[in-house]
Design a protein around this motif. Structure first.
Motif, PDB file in Angstrom:
ATOM      1  N   GLY A 300     -10.269   6.648   1.932  1.00 48.81           N
ATOM      2  CA  GLY A 300      -9.051   7.307   1.472  1.00 48.81           C
ATOM      3  C   GLY A 300      -8.353   8.194   2.467  1.00 48.81           C
ATOM      4  O   GLY A 300      -7.813   9.252   2.111  1.00 48.81           O
ATOM      5  N   VAL A 301      -8.320   7.790   3.737  1.00 50.26           N
ATOM      6  CA  VAL A 301      -7.692   8.563   4.812  1.00 50.26           C
ATOM      7  C   VAL A 301      -6.823   7.633   5.642  1.00 50.26           C
ATOM      8  O   VAL A 301      -7.246   6.517   5.962  1.00 50.26           O
ATOM      9  CB  VAL A 301      -8.756   9.220   5.722  1.00 50.26           C
ATOM     10  CG1 VAL A 301      -8.092   9.973   6.874  1.00 50.26           C
ATOM     11  CG2 VAL A 301      -9.659  10.140   4.932  1.00 50.26           C
ATOM     12  N   ILE A 302      -5.627   8.072   5.994  1.00 52.42           N
ATOM     13  CA  ILE A 302      -4.777   7.289   6.891  1.00 52.42           C
ATOM     14  C   ILE A 302      -4.065   8.237   7.857  1.00 52.42           C
ATOM     15  O   ILE A 302      -3.594   9.310   7.464  1.00 52.42           O
ATOM     16  CB  ILE A 302      -3.753   6.434   6.111  1.00 52.42           C
ATOM     17  CG1 ILE A 302      -2.954   5.542   7.069  1.00 52.42           C
ATOM     18  CG2 ILE A 302      -2.848   7.287   5.233  1.00 52.42           C
ATOM     19  CD1 ILE A 302      -2.135   4.464   6.381  1.00 52.42           C
ATOM     20  N   ALA A 303      -4.028   7.845   9.127  1.00 59.55           N
ATOM     21  CA  ALA A 303      -3.354   8.635  10.154  1.00 59.55           C
ATOM     22  C   ALA A 303      -2.107   7.894  10.615  1.00 59.55           C
ATOM     23  O   ALA A 303      -2.037   6.662  10.540  1.00 59.55           O
ATOM     24  CB  ALA A 303      -4.291   8.886  11.334  1.00 59.55           C
ATOM     25  N   PHE A 304      -1.142   8.658  11.116  1.00 62.80           N
ATOM     26  CA  PHE A 304       0.093   8.039  11.594  1.00 62.80           C
ATOM     27  C   PHE A 304       0.755   8.945  12.620  1.00 62.80           C
ATOM     28  O   PHE A 304       0.438  10.131  12.735  1.00 62.80           O
ATOM     29  CB  PHE A 304       1.059   7.748  10.433  1.00 62.80           C
ATOM     30  CG  PHE A 304       1.501   8.972   9.669  1.00 62.80           C
ATOM     31  CD1 PHE A 304       2.681   9.632   9.983  1.00 62.80           C
ATOM     32  CD2 PHE A 304       0.747   9.451   8.609  1.00 62.80           C
ATOM     33  CE1 PHE A 304       3.095  10.748   9.280  1.00 62.80           C
ATOM     34  CE2 PHE A 304       1.149  10.581   7.884  1.00 62.80           C
ATOM     35  CZ  PHE A 304       2.321  11.219   8.224  1.00 62.80           C
TER      36      PHE A 304
END
Length: 375
Positions: A300-304
């Motif tokens: 449940g983690v997303i980087a951008f």
């Protein structure tokens, strides 16, 4: 404020957590510090919490579930139990400073097994190429706190067993959603915080222990009081001093919440939000989202990042627009070196069971606006 920084702390908790903590302040003293009802109530609460954790994480003996202040505390115990100066230690390319800094302090020979994010086979190859019987231990971050990448800890654990090398798992971002199975991984230690995916309060954590634990902090335990030596049995040998009973009561209520809702359901919900975020950002010009093409290898983690805009600036602008995220290096410089984002850092959105699709839509709208600005 939309809260999307759950990889740091799950701010929104089940109401039962606060209720349990408040009750503990009134009816619990300290376990092992008397035979009166208040001490006995504390002892019962602590043991029930150990039992729940033992069942959830498949560790046969509840007494091998040790209460810690946080995952960092647990990792320090684990590392100090297995590593001495000059020892060769293998770590993944996604380790947090709570692993790297204790190893540096000890003076270990740390070798980083870098591999492409969201590529489990690449991770296996990196460890296969370096693992040998002279390695003191292997330490693996189960889920990257920066990218949400789920590493193949069970397969790495099997490889470690073939070489007779103990494994330490940092389950800071996996416990409570991704399956954490002590028996299946064959780990010697698994450390986790209470304040993230377990929905407990800050200042709590769990360390699942095998047979090689060594005392890190000495003091009173309420047991073996006549001896100058620390007890040589778990959990007492690792739990010196007064227990955080309001925290343990809250953590126990958090475990109840996960059991009631279902770990698999929580993970599916978080992955749905990550997928929705990734798909939305793919449609926005000058935005790069770091997402798994498979789905199963991301939690449940997303980087951008936004092109030509610093991650810190983006993070602050999102706060101004009512969205709490985290930007920068996230105490995990090795993860950024591995993924090629060390110079820029990244903006991280992280979800919990209480996050909603409307939160994602708001995030996407604001990111699209920020990406359109000439800064």
């Amino acid at each position: 404020m939309i809260y999307l920084d759950n990889a740091a702390t799950t701010l929104i908790k089940p109401k039962e957590v606060g209720i349990a903590m408040t009750r503990a302040l009134s009816v619990m003293s300290s376990p092992g510090r008397g035979g009166h009802p208040y001490a006995m109530a504390a002892a019962e609460c602590a043991f029930k919490c150990r039992e729940k954790a033992a069942e959830m994480f498949n560790i046969p003996n509840p007494e091998h579930v040790v209460f810690t202040f946080n995952a960092t505390h647990g990792l320090n115990i684990a590392i100090r139990s297995l590593v001495k100066k000059g020892d060769r230690v293998l770590v993944s390319g996604y380790e947090h400073n709570s692993v790297i800094r204790p190893l540096k302090l000890i003076g270990a020979d740390v070798q980083v097994c870098r591999s492409e994010p969201f590529e489990p086979e690449s991770a296996m190859l990196a460890f296969e190429q370096r693992l040998s019987r002279d390695v003191a231990c292997v330490i693996v971050n189960h889920v990257s706190n920066v990218f949400g990448y789920v590493l193949p800890v069970e397969r790495i654990g099997k490889l470690c067993r073939e070489y007779g090398v103990p494994l330490i798992v940092d389950a800071s971002q996996s416990a409570g959603s991704v399956n954490v199975d002590f028996a299946e991984t064959g780990a010697e230690f698994i450390a986790m915080p209470g304040h993230k995916g377990l929905y407990g309060p800050q200042g709590t954590g769990l360390l699942l222990c095998g047979e090689k634990a060594k005392t890190l902090l000495a003091g009173g335990t309420g047991s073996s009081s006549a001896s100058w030596e620390m007890p040589d049995y778990l959990p007492d040998m690792l739990e010196a001093g007064t227990h955080n009973m309001p925290g343990i009561a809250g953590l126990s209520a958090g475990l109840d919440y996960i059991r009631r809702v279902g770990r698999e359901k929580i993970l599916a919900h978080e992955r749905e939000l990550v997928s929705l975020t990734a798909k939305g950002m793919a449609q926005i010009k000058n935005v790069t989202a770091y997402a798994s093409p498979y789905g199963y290898s991301q939690a449940g983690v997303i980087a951008f990042n936004l092109k030509d805009k610093s991650s810190e600036w983006v993070g602050q602008e999102l706060v101004k627009r009512g969205i709490a995220v985290r930007a920068g290096l996230h105490c995990s410089p090795e993860a950024h070196k591995t993924a090629g984002t060390f110079e820029t850092g990244a903006v991280r959105a992280s979800f919990s069971a209480f996050s909603r699709k409307r939160d994602v839509f708001k995030l996407l709208n604001e990111v699209e606006y920020l990406a359109s600005l000439n800064k």
